[in-house]
Design an enzyme around this catalytic site. Structure first.
Site, PDB file in Angstrom:
ATOM      1  N   ALA A   1       0.875  -1.173   0.000  1.00  0.00           N
ATOM      2  CA  ALA A   1       0.000   0.000   0.000  1.00  0.00           C
ATOM      3  C   ALA A   1       0.914   1.226   0.000  1.00  0.00           C
ATOM      4  CB  ALA A   1      -0.873  -0.013   1.248  1.00  0.00           C
TER       5      ALA A   1
ATOM      6  N   GLY B   1       0.739  -5.041   0.895  1.00  0.00           N
ATOM      7  CA  GLY B   1      -0.469  -5.105   0.067  1.00  0.00           C
ATOM      8  C   GLY B   1      -0.221  -5.782  -1.276  1.00  0.00           C
TER       9      GLY B   1
ATOM     10  N   GLU C   1       5.002  -5.105   7.102  1.00  0.00           N
ATOM     11  CA  GLU C   1       4.293  -4.045   7.828  1.00  0.00           C
ATOM     12  C   GLU C   1       4.857  -3.796   9.221  1.00  0.00           C
ATOM     13  OE1 GLU C   1       2.850  -6.400   6.014  1.00  0.00           O
ATOM     14  OE2 GLU C   1       1.222  -5.523   4.823  1.00  0.00           O
TER      15      GLU C   1
ATOM     16  N   GLU D   1      -0.384  -9.400  -0.577  1.00  0.00           N
ATOM     17  CA  GLU D   1      -1.797  -9.681  -0.294  1.00  0.00           C
ATOM     18  C   GLU D   1      -2.610  -9.731  -1.589  1.00  0.00           C
ATOM     19  OE1 GLU D   1      -1.830  -6.412   2.631  1.00  0.00           O
ATOM     20  OE2 GLU D   1      -2.661  -7.837   4.057  1.00  0.00           O
TER      21      GLU D   1
HETATM   22  N1  CO8 Z   1       4.624   3.172  -0.640  1.00  0.00           N
HETATM   23  C1  CO8 Z   1       5.033   4.354  -1.143  1.00  0.00           C
HETATM   24  N2  CO8 Z   1       6.185   4.525  -1.810  1.00  0.00           N
HETATM   25  C2  CO8 Z   1       6.963   3.442  -1.969  1.00  0.00           C
HETATM   26  C3  CO8 Z   1       6.626   2.185  -1.463  1.00  0.00           C
HETATM   27  C4  CO8 Z   1       5.377   2.063  -0.772  1.00  0.00           C
HETATM   28  N3  CO8 Z   1       4.931   0.886  -0.293  1.00  0.00           N
HETATM   29  N4  CO8 Z   1       7.606   1.308  -1.762  1.00  0.00           N
HETATM   30  C5  CO8 Z   1       8.540   2.006  -2.434  1.00  0.00           C
HETATM   31  N5  CO8 Z   1       8.149   3.289  -2.571  1.00  0.00           N
HETATM   32  C6  CO8 Z   1       8.867   4.384  -3.240  1.00  0.00           C
HETATM   33  C7  CO8 Z   1      10.075   4.837  -2.400  1.00  0.00           C
HETATM   34  O1  CO8 Z   1       9.671   5.740  -1.390  1.00  0.00           O
HETATM   35  C8  CO8 Z   1      10.925   5.463  -3.460  1.00  0.00           C
HETATM   36  O2  CO8 Z   1      10.416   6.756  -3.739  1.00  0.00           O
HETATM   37  P1  CO8 Z   1      11.427   8.020  -3.880  1.00  0.00           P
HETATM   38  O3  CO8 Z   1      12.278   7.679  -5.055  1.00  0.00           O
HETATM   39  O4  CO8 Z   1      10.482   9.162  -4.104  1.00  0.00           O
HETATM   40  O5  CO8 Z   1      12.202   8.086  -2.596  1.00  0.00           O
HETATM   41  C9  CO8 Z   1      10.666   4.585  -4.695  1.00  0.00           C
HETATM   42  O6  CO8 Z   1       9.434   3.924  -4.456  1.00  0.00           O
HETATM   43  C10 CO8 Z   1      11.742   3.547  -4.920  1.00  0.00           C
HETATM   44  O7  CO8 Z   1      11.902   2.819  -3.718  1.00  0.00           O
HETATM   45  P2  CO8 Z   1      13.301   2.634  -2.970  1.00  0.00           P
HETATM   46  O8  CO8 Z   1      14.205   3.763  -3.290  1.00  0.00           O
HETATM   47  O9  CO8 Z   1      13.022   2.359  -1.534  1.00  0.00           O
HETATM   48  O10 CO8 Z   1      13.831   1.317  -3.727  1.00  0.00           O
HETATM   49  P3  CO8 Z   1      14.843   0.238  -3.145  1.00  0.00           P
HETATM   50  O11 CO8 Z   1      15.205  -0.647  -4.299  1.00  0.00           O
HETATM   51  O12 CO8 Z   1      15.940   0.879  -2.355  1.00  0.00           O
HETATM   52  O13 CO8 Z   1      13.971  -0.621  -2.080  1.00  0.00           O
HETATM   53  C11 CO8 Z   1      11.997  -1.800  -1.344  1.00  0.00           C
HETATM   54  C12 CO8 Z   1      12.874  -1.376  -2.535  1.00  0.00           C
HETATM   55  C13 CO8 Z   1      12.789  -2.779  -0.459  1.00  0.00           C
HETATM   56  C14 CO8 Z   1      10.769  -2.487  -1.909  1.00  0.00           C
HETATM   57  C15 CO8 Z   1      11.615  -0.545  -0.520  1.00  0.00           C
HETATM   58  O14 CO8 Z   1      11.087   0.432  -1.414  1.00  0.00           O
HETATM   59  C16 CO8 Z   1      10.593  -0.797   0.552  1.00  0.00           C
HETATM   60  O15 CO8 Z   1      10.914  -1.322   1.612  1.00  0.00           O
HETATM   61  N6  CO8 Z   1       9.323  -0.388   0.290  1.00  0.00           N
HETATM   62  C17 CO8 Z   1       8.259  -0.497   1.263  1.00  0.00           C
HETATM   63  C18 CO8 Z   1       7.743  -1.918   1.345  1.00  0.00           C
HETATM   64  C19 CO8 Z   1       6.666  -1.989   2.417  1.00  0.00           C
HETATM   65  O16 CO8 Z   1       6.884  -1.713   3.582  1.00  0.00           O
HETATM   66  N7  CO8 Z   1       5.461  -2.400   1.994  1.00  0.00           N
HETATM   67  C20 CO8 Z   1       4.335  -2.545   2.891  1.00  0.00           C
HETATM   68  C21 CO8 Z   1       3.559  -1.268   2.948  1.00  0.00           C
HETATM   69  S1  CO8 Z   1       2.266  -1.318   4.149  1.00  0.00           S
HETATM   70  C22 CO8 Z   1       1.055  -2.218   3.423  1.00  0.00           C
HETATM   71  O17 CO8 Z   1       1.166  -2.676   2.319  1.00  0.00           O
HETATM   72  C23 CO8 Z   1      -0.184  -2.418   4.254  1.00  0.00           C
HETATM   73  C24 CO8 Z   1      -1.353  -2.973   3.436  1.00  0.00           C
HETATM   74  C25 CO8 Z   1      -2.680  -2.721   4.125  1.00  0.00           C
HETATM   75  C26 CO8 Z   1      -3.138  -1.272   3.999  1.00  0.00           C
HETATM   76  C27 CO8 Z   1      -4.486  -1.045   4.632  1.00  0.00           C
HETATM   77  C28 CO8 Z   1      -5.151   0.333   4.362  1.00  0.00           C
HETATM   78  C29 CO8 Z   1      -4.325   1.629   4.323  1.00  0.00           C
END
Ligand code: CO8
Length: 262
Positions: A68, A113, A136, A116
Site C-alpha cells: 500500500a 499489500g 508491515e 496480499e
Molecule cells: N509506498 C510508497 N512509496 C513506496 C513504497 C510504498 N509501499 N515502496 C517504495 N516506494 C517508493 C520509495 O519511497 C521510493 O520513492 P522516492 O524515489 O520518491 O524516494 C521509490 O518507491 C523507490 O523505492 P526505494 O528507493 O526504496 O527502492 P529500493 O530498491 O531501495 O527498495 C523496497 C525497494 C525494499 C521495496 C523498498 O522500497 C521498501 O521497503 N518499500 C516499502 C515496502 C513496504 O513496507 N510495503 C508494505 C507497505 S504497508 C502495506 O502494504 C499495508 C497494506 C494494508 C493497507 C491497509 C489500508 C491503508
C-alpha cells in the site's frame, strides 16, 4: 496535464484481460487511485463476457506491487484506517471470488499489500528476482488487506507468523517451496508466456466447471469468519500508535525506525 492511469488493461484474442499496475516511480504501490482503478477493472471483468480470464501484473521488472502507498496513510484517523482496510479487503475478496480465473504474474517485489494482492489471485507465478513478504511490522503496522488470513491459509500458521512477525522478505524459490507460488521462471518474457500458457489451458475447459471449482474451493475458506474483521480492527489500532508514526516517518526519511512500544 493529465497523469497516466495507474491501472492499465489490454485484451488479447484468447479472451485474457491483462491488468497492469503502473506507478513505476513508487514501485507500483497501491494508492487510493490505483485501488479504485483496480476495482473498476475487476467489476468490468465480472460483467463483460469478452473477458474470460485475468492476468494481473506490475509494470516493469523491479516490482509487482511494493505494498500500500505508505506516504498516503501517515495521517489517517483510526476510523479511516479501518474503513480503508475493509475497502481493500472487499476488493481483494472480489478478486478471489471472481468466477473467471485470475493469475498473478509476479515480476519483482510483492510486499505488504502487493503480497496480499497476489494471494487473492487464484494462482501465482513469479520471476526468479521476485521477493515476497509482509514487512508491515517494520512500519509499526500489521497487514490490512487479508494477509494475516490468506498467508496462513497458503503456507500454514507457523510460517505465516514467522514472516509477519519478522517482516523478512523471501525469494521466489523460497516462496515456491512454501506453496506461496506455483511456478518460478527466469525472465519477464518467460513469465508473460507461462501466465498465458496456463490461462489458455484453463480457458480450454468449460467455463462453468472452472467457475464452480473456484466457488467450491473458496467455500472452505469463509470470509464471514472473524479473522478479516479482526485484521482490519487491529490494523486500525496500530495506526494510532507512536510506533506507527515512527515507522512510517522513518521509511519516508530513509532511516531505521526506533520503536518505543507506545
Ligand atoms: N509506498 C510508497 N512509496 C513506496 C513504497 C510504498 N509501499 N515502496 C517504495 N516506494 C517508493 C520509495 O519511497 C521510493 O520513492 P522516492 O524515489 O520518491 O524516494 C521509490 O518507491 C523507490 O523505492 P526505494 O528507493 O526504496 O527502492 P529500493 O530498491 O531501495 O527498495 C523496497 C525497494 C525494499 C521495496 C523498498 O522500497 C521498501 O521497503 N518499500 C516499502 C515496502 C513496504 O513496507 N510495503 C508494505 C507497505 S504497508 C502495506 O502494504 C499495508 C497494506 C494494508 C493497507 C491497509 C489500508 C491503508
Amino acid at each position: 496535464m493529465t497523469l497516466p492511469m495507474p491501472v492499465k488493461k489490454t485484451h488479447n484474442s484468447s479472451g485474457t484481460l491483462v491488468v497492469t499496475i503502473s506507478r513505476p516511480d513508487a514501485l507500483n504501490a497501491l494508492n487510493v487511485e490505483t485501488m479504485d482503478g483496480l476495482l473498476g477493472v475487476i467489476q468490468e471483468a465480472y460483467q463483460n463476457d469478452t473477458y474470460r480470464g485475468i492476468i494481473l501484473t506490475g509494470d516493469g521488472e523491479k516490482a509487482f506491487v511494493a505494498g500500500a502507498d505508505i506516504k498516503e496513510f501517515t495521517s489517517l484517523t483510526k476510523e479511516q484506517a479501518f474503513e480503508l482496510a475493509q475497502k481493500g479487503q472487499n476488493l481483494f475478496k472480489l478478486i478471489e471470488d471472481c468466477p473467471k480465473p485470475v493469475i498473478a504474474a509476479v515480476n519483482g517485489f510483492a510486499l505488504g499489500g502487493g503480497c496480499e494482492l497476489a494471494m487473492a489471485c487464484h494462482l501465482r507465478i513469479a520471476t526468479e528476482n521476485a521477493k515476497f513478504g509482509q514487512p508491515e511490522v517494520n512500519l509499526g503496522l500489521i497487514p490490512g488487506y487479508g494477509g494475516t488470513q490468506r498467508l496462513a491459509q497458503l503456507v500454514g500458521r507457523g510460517k505465516a507468523l514467522e514472516l509477519i512477525l519478522t517482516g523478512d522478505m523471501i525469494t521466489a524459490q523460497e516462496a515456491k517451496a512454501l506453496g506461496l507460488v506455483n511456478h518460478v521462471v527466469g525472465t519477464r518474457t518467460e513469465l508473460d508466456a507461462l501466465a498465458q500458457n496456463i490461462m489458455d489451458k484453463i480457458l480450454a475447459k468449460g467455463p462453468i466447471a472452472v467457475a464452480l471449482s473456484i466457488k467450491a474451493v473458496n467455500a472452505g475458506f469463509g470470509f464471514e469468519t472473524d479473522g478479516y474483521r479482526a485484521e482490519a480492527e487491529n490494523f486500525a489500532a496500530a495506526t494510532v500508535t507512536a510506533d506507527f508514526r515512527e515507522g512510517t516517518t522513518a521509511f519516508i526519511e530513509k532511516r531505521k525506525p526506533v520503536f518505543t512500544g507506545k
